[in-house]
Design a protein around this motif. Structure first.
Motif, PDB file in Angstrom:
ATOM      1  N   ASP A 113      42.537  47.123  50.373  1.00 45.49           N
ATOM      2  CA  ASP A 113      41.659  47.835  49.447  1.00 45.49           C
ATOM      3  C   ASP A 113      42.511  48.903  48.783  1.00 45.49           C
ATOM      4  O   ASP A 113      42.738  49.967  49.344  1.00 45.49           O
ATOM      5  N   ASN A 118      33.688  42.637  50.963  1.00 37.90           N
ATOM      6  CA  ASN A 118      34.282  43.899  51.378  1.00 37.90           C
ATOM      7  C   ASN A 118      35.728  43.695  51.821  1.00 37.90           C
ATOM      8  O   ASN A 118      36.134  42.588  52.162  1.00 37.90           O
ATOM      9  N   ARG A 168      33.634  41.497  55.835  1.00 33.86           N
ATOM     10  CA  ARG A 168      33.742  40.335  54.958  1.00 33.86           C
ATOM     11  C   ARG A 168      33.508  39.035  55.725  1.00 33.86           C
ATOM     12  O   ARG A 168      33.013  38.066  55.160  1.00 33.86           O
ATOM     13  N   GLY A 178      28.032  47.066  50.693  1.00 32.39           N
ATOM     14  CA  GLY A 178      29.181  47.956  50.750  1.00 32.39           C
ATOM     15  C   GLY A 178      29.579  48.571  49.430  1.00 32.39           C
ATOM     16  O   GLY A 178      30.724  49.005  49.275  1.00 32.39           O
ATOM     17  N   TRP A 215      24.569  51.400  49.904  1.00 29.03           N
ATOM     18  CA  TRP A 215      25.719  50.849  50.616  1.00 29.03           C
ATOM     19  C   TRP A 215      25.311  49.626  51.452  1.00 29.03           C
ATOM     20  O   TRP A 215      26.057  48.662  51.553  1.00 29.03           O
TER      21      TRP A 215
END
Length: 271
Positions: free
Chosen positions: A43, A167, A173, A215, A245
């Motif tokens: 990320d 995610n 994920r 998320g 979220w």
């Protein structure tokens, strides 16, 4: 009739998004590298995310010094005017890092906690989507003039094309993949573009029947959520809740409730 302030906020957001989009499109270095990571090593943040957010916040602060900010790359000020700007300077950073075209600049203006104007610029498409609360959703692109956006006529869920995202935290994920596996047989198909803001605008433009993801942060969805709703889509989170979220769901009116119900049944909001 829309409030004159909201129209002014939209004009400023459009200018900021255009300038940031040009910086990102034209200034991308050939040797672009990761500057930092966020939730996990995959990320990422690049130097261009940071530069684009600075351009946006500097421009808005110059014109409206009393406004607040909430930005993905760290801009966070309260402000005193009642207006707060919610900014994702580069939504789809991994796409951008790899040279894929699906990335965007997302800027929304909130007044007293409610989103009143939003812009999503997709420079590699040559398209920009925008809305003011109560004024409909519009787009400019490789066609003449502005085009009013309207979501698709409702399809049965089994004929719905739905987009999602995954995610960057492995455990999350993995669960998302399980949910998608259970959902695919109930739909026409699933897409994964890599920019939540563009997915919401594609829903507004009639290119998708629905979208969901777990998320997401406020800057991921603030502008796109307004644009989708102004184009006739429904948006929310878990049943009876706003996008959060835990879960964001957006779809044409006939697809929204059955899609949201399936996601609730499949436990899409948690591991």
């Amino acid at each position: 009739m829309t409030d004159a302030l909201h129209t002014d906020l939209l004009a400023l957001a459009r200018e900021a998004a255009r300038r940031a989009g040009e910086l990102l499109r034209d200034g991308r270095p050939a040797d672009l590298a990761v500057a930092a990571t966020k939730s996990s090593p995959i990320d990422v943040v690049t130097e261009m995310d940071i530069a684009a957010e600075k351009l946006i916040t500097d421009l808005i602060s110059e014109r409206r010094p009393d406004d607040g900010f909430l930005g993905e790359e760290g801009a966070s000020t309260e402000g005193t005017s009642g207006v707060r700007w919610v900014i994702d300077p580069l939504d789809g950073t991994v796409n951008y890092l790899y040279g894929l075209p699906t990335w965007s600049v997302s800027i929304a203006a909130e007044q007293d906690g409610e989103t009143v104007a939003g812009v999503v610029a997709a420079p590699m498409r040559g398209e920009t989507y925008h809305a003011v609360r109560g004024g409909g959703a519009w787009a400019t692109g490789p066609w003449e003039g502005e085009r009013r956006l309207s979501c698709r006529p409702t399809a049965p869920l089994d004929q719905a094309l739905v987009s999602t995202g995954f995610n960057y935290v492995t455990e999350v994920r993995t669960h998302q993949a399980d949910v998608a596996q259970r959902l695919i047989p109930r739909l026409r198909d699933i897409r994964r573009g890599g920019s939540a803001a563009i997915d919401l605008c594609d829903l507004a433009a009639g290119r998708l029947d629905g979208y969901y993801e777990r998320g997401l942060n406020p800057w991921d969805v603030a502008a796109g959520d307004l644009i989708a709703r102004e184009a006739g889509a429904l948006t929310g989170g878990r049943p009876g809740e706003r996008p959060s979220w835990d879960l964001t769901v957006a779809a044409t009116p006939g697809v929204f409730e059955p899609l949201q119900r399936l996601l609730e049944d499949f436990g899409a909001w948690h591991d």
